[in-house]
Scaffold this motif. Structure first.
Motif, PDB file in Angstrom:
ATOM      1  N   UNK A 125      34.053   6.877   0.496  1.00 21.60           N
ATOM      2  CA  UNK A 125      34.267   6.221  -0.798  1.00 21.60           C
ATOM      3  C   UNK A 125      32.861   5.394  -1.274  1.00 21.60           C
ATOM      4  N   UNK A 126      32.789   5.463  -2.554  1.00 18.29           N
ATOM      5  CA  UNK A 126      31.667   4.080  -2.880  1.00 18.29           C
ATOM      6  C   UNK A 126      32.144   3.218  -3.942  1.00 18.29           C
ATOM      7  N   UNK A 127      31.885   1.832  -3.487  1.00 17.83           N
ATOM      8  CA  UNK A 127      32.325   0.742  -4.345  1.00 17.83           C
ATOM      9  C   UNK A 127      30.869   0.254  -4.965  1.00 17.83           C
ATOM     10  N   UNK A 128      30.941   0.479  -6.382  1.00 17.53           N
ATOM     11  CA  UNK A 128      29.547   0.143  -7.026  1.00 17.53           C
ATOM     12  C   UNK A 128      29.713  -1.107  -7.651  1.00 17.53           C
ATOM     13  N   UNK A 129      28.687  -1.937  -7.237  1.00 18.50           N
ATOM     14  CA  UNK A 129      28.555  -3.230  -7.925  1.00 18.50           C
ATOM     15  C   UNK A 129      28.017  -3.011  -9.136  1.00 18.50           C
ATOM     16  N   UNK A 130      28.614  -3.244 -10.499  1.00 15.53           N
ATOM     17  CA  UNK A 130      27.906  -2.987 -11.592  1.00 15.53           C
ATOM     18  C   UNK A 130      27.407  -3.989 -12.358  1.00 15.53           C
ATOM     19  N   UNK A 131      27.803  -5.270 -11.746  1.00 15.16           N
ATOM     20  CA  UNK A 131      27.317  -6.485 -12.286  1.00 15.16           C
ATOM     21  C   UNK A 131      28.041  -6.779 -13.659  1.00 15.16           C
ATOM     22  N   UNK A 132      27.170  -7.491 -14.439  1.00  9.54           N
ATOM     23  CA  UNK A 132      28.051  -7.827 -15.918  1.00  9.54           C
ATOM     24  C   UNK A 132      27.720  -6.767 -16.856  1.00  9.54           C
ATOM     25  N   UNK A 133      28.832  -6.282 -17.663  1.00 12.49           N
ATOM     26  CA  UNK A 133      28.410  -5.297 -18.768  1.00 12.49           C
ATOM     27  C   UNK A 133      28.116  -5.931 -19.933  1.00 12.49           C
ATOM     28  N   UNK A 134      27.148  -5.609 -20.551  1.00  8.55           N
ATOM     29  CA  UNK A 134      27.080  -5.867 -21.993  1.00  8.55           C
ATOM     30  C   UNK A 134      27.359  -4.845 -22.795  1.00  8.55           C
ATOM     31  N   UNK A 135      27.399  -4.993 -24.081  1.00  5.90           N
ATOM     32  CA  UNK A 135      27.579  -4.047 -24.937  1.00  5.90           C
ATOM     33  C   UNK A 135      26.580  -2.981 -24.909  1.00  5.90           C
ATOM     34  N   UNK A 136      27.140  -1.701 -25.132  1.00 13.68           N
ATOM     35  CA  UNK A 136      25.985  -0.348 -24.974  1.00 13.68           C
ATOM     36  C   UNK A 136      25.226  -0.405 -23.576  1.00 13.68           C
ATOM     37  N   UNK A 137      26.060  -0.774 -22.237  1.00 12.02           N
ATOM     38  CA  UNK A 137      25.161  -0.712 -21.129  1.00 12.02           C
ATOM     39  C   UNK A 137      25.046   0.816 -20.760  1.00 12.02           C
ATOM     40  N   UNK A 138      23.724   1.127 -20.369  1.00 14.79           N
ATOM     41  CA  UNK A 138      23.684   2.627 -19.736  1.00 14.79           C
ATOM     42  C   UNK A 138      24.488   2.554 -18.619  1.00 14.79           C
ATOM     43  N   UNK A 139      25.108   1.793 -18.098  1.00 12.68           N
ATOM     44  CA  UNK A 139      25.995   2.079 -16.619  1.00 12.68           C
ATOM     45  C   UNK A 139      27.487   2.605 -16.997  1.00 12.68           C
ATOM     46  N   UNK A 140      27.363   2.804 -18.416  1.00 10.90           N
ATOM     47  CA  UNK A 140      28.802   3.573 -18.858  1.00 10.90           C
ATOM     48  C   UNK A 140      28.810   4.954 -18.336  1.00 10.90           C
ATOM     49  N   UNK A 141      27.542   5.454 -18.099  1.00 10.28           N
ATOM     50  CA  UNK A 141      27.320   6.876 -17.675  1.00 10.28           C
ATOM     51  C   UNK A 141      27.655   6.997 -16.331  1.00 10.28           C
ATOM     52  N   UNK A 142      27.507   5.788 -15.518  1.00  8.83           N
ATOM     53  CA  UNK A 142      27.952   5.836 -14.055  1.00  8.83           C
ATOM     54  C   UNK A 142      29.639   5.661 -14.016  1.00  8.83           C
ATOM     55  N   UNK A 143      29.888   4.865 -14.967  1.00 12.27           N
ATOM     56  CA  UNK A 143      31.580   4.421 -14.983  1.00 12.27           C
ATOM     57  C   UNK A 143      32.473   5.782 -15.303  1.00 12.27           C
ATOM     58  N   UNK A 144      31.800   6.485 -16.119  1.00 12.46           N
ATOM     59  CA  UNK A 144      32.644   7.761 -16.655  1.00 12.46           C
ATOM     60  C   UNK A 144      32.994   8.639 -15.488  1.00 12.46           C
ATOM     61  N   UNK A 145      32.068   8.462 -14.401  1.00  9.15           N
ATOM     62  CA  UNK A 145      32.197   9.400 -13.168  1.00  9.15           C
ATOM     63  C   UNK A 145      33.176   8.830 -12.271  1.00  9.15           C
ATOM     64  N   UNK A 146      33.604   7.570 -12.325  1.00 10.96           N
ATOM     65  CA  UNK A 146      34.385   6.806 -11.480  1.00 10.96           C
ATOM     66  C   UNK A 146      36.061   7.253 -11.478  1.00 10.96           C
ATOM     67  N   UNK A 147      36.521   7.041 -10.390  1.00  9.38           N
ATOM     68  CA  UNK A 147      37.842   7.266 -10.165  1.00  9.38           C
ATOM     69  C   UNK A 147      38.702   6.153 -10.558  1.00  9.38           C
ATOM     70  N   UNK A 148      37.859   4.889 -10.627  1.00 11.28           N
ATOM     71  CA  UNK A 148      38.719   3.567 -10.929  1.00 11.28           C
ATOM     72  C   UNK A 148      37.664   2.726 -11.358  1.00 11.28           C
ATOM     73  N   UNK A 149      37.665   2.034 -12.741  1.00 13.74           N
ATOM     74  CA  UNK A 149      36.882   1.003 -13.125  1.00 13.74           C
ATOM     75  C   UNK A 149      37.796  -0.331 -13.130  1.00 13.74           C
TER      76      UNK A 149
END
Ligand code: ATP
Ligand code: MG
Length: 293
Positions: A125-149
């Motif tokens: 399993x991978x626990x990804x520390x995505x830090x702080x989310x601002x509006x329009x963060x490109x990390x949304x692309x990683x989050x889409x692949x997650x099983x749980x946010x």
């Protein structure tokens, strides 16, 4: 296996600390990956496990997300990740993050492929520390692949009010994607009250009338539980790992959260489904003197 994206909205509620605490007690094989665009902290906080020479040391900042990105330009496969990971004292595997926010600007392409590679990393399993989310963060692309946010918040009105706005925006952006849950950092003496209060504030989003133009309504965001606000435990976890860490409120609450979260994830094939019993010390939390630097 499963990808759990851990993030916050405003403030620094303790995302990195939570990622490490959960990783330390996670009842299945796990990797903690620092994906914070503002730069990683693990290198400054945590000791690396001893290499062949028997001596522990500091984590290497150039072996991690940066070195992985350099080799992943033409595509990223799960089997490329391991050689960029490092092991902490206690045995937790980590992928250290970038060293400064400037590097993140050249890496926006990475998050989607990285999320897919994490999700395909079996049996870990991978626990990804995505830090702080601002509006329009490109990390949304990683989050889409997650099983749980999992969004972390302290139980202050200020943080929860901001989180509520972020949850609304995020669930829209992730429509059809992973479920989003909230983890509350609170004094364990008042977990119930704090969780109920956060749930009440977040629930105002759930009560909103659905907008037909936005398609079917998103399932409600739930409050997943509480992680202990425990300065001593957090301090022990950030470098000066010692014998009492295992019994700290933070680690004890992390164990409960980890058991609950893994219960929501797809089962590991041929692995015991039950998490470690709460009184069994997790292997990755160093006990006694061996964990000290
Ligand atoms: N559960 C906790 N109880 C008490 N203090 C905590 C807890 N978690 C974190 N802290 C403290 O809060 C501060 C920030 O923690 P941490 O770096 O984990 O937050 P963060 O959300 O990752 O911040 P950033 O967005 O800057 O990366 C640190 O001083 C840490 O010791
Ligand atoms: Mg952090």
């Amino acid at each position: 296996m499963a990808l759990i994206a851990l993030a916050a909205d405003k403030g620094a509620p303790g995302v990195t600390t939570a990622a490490v605490a959960l990783g330390a007690v996670w009842p299945r094989p796990v990797l903690v990956a620092e994906c914070d665009q503002a730069g990683g902290d693990l290198v400054y906080r945590l000791p690396a496990a001893a290499e062949g020479d028997g001596r522990g040391g500091t984590l290497n900042p150039s072996r991690g997300l940066l070195s992985l990105a350099a080799t992943a330009r033409r595509g990223l496969r799960p089997d490329q990740i391991a050689e960029h990971c490092q092991r902490l004292v206690g045995g937790l595997d980590v992928l250290v993050g970038i060293t400064n926010a400037e590097q993140a600007q050249a890496m926006t392409w990475l998050w989607g492929p990285l999320g897919r590679a994490f999700a395909g990393l079996a049996p870990v399993d991978v626990i990804a520390d995505c830090g702080r989310l601002g509006a329009g963060t490109p990390l949304i692309e990683l989050m889409r692949e997650a099983d749980l946010v999992v969004l972390l918040t302290r139980a202050t009105l200020e943080q929860v009010a901001h989180l509520r706005e972020r949850v609304a925006a995020l669930t829209e952006e992730l429509r059809g994607g992973p479920p989003v849950g909230v983890l509350v950092l609170a004094d364990p003496r008042d977990f119930r009250g704090s969780i109920a209060e956060v749930d009440r504030i977040i629930a105002r989003n759930r009560g909103q009338a659905p907008d037909p133009a936005q398609g079917p309504p998103q399932p409600g965001v739930s409050v997943l539980g509480g992680l202990a606000l425990d300065p001593k435990g957090a301090e022990l976890l950030s470098g000066r790992w010692g014998g009492r860490l295992d019994r700290s409120l933070l680690i004890r609450s992390a164990r409960e959260v980890a058991a609950d979260l893994t219960g929501r994830l797809p089962a590991v094939p041929d692995a015991p489904r039950e998490p470690a019993a709460p009184d069994v010390p997790p292997a990755r939390v160093p006990a006694g003197e061996e964990g000290r630097r």
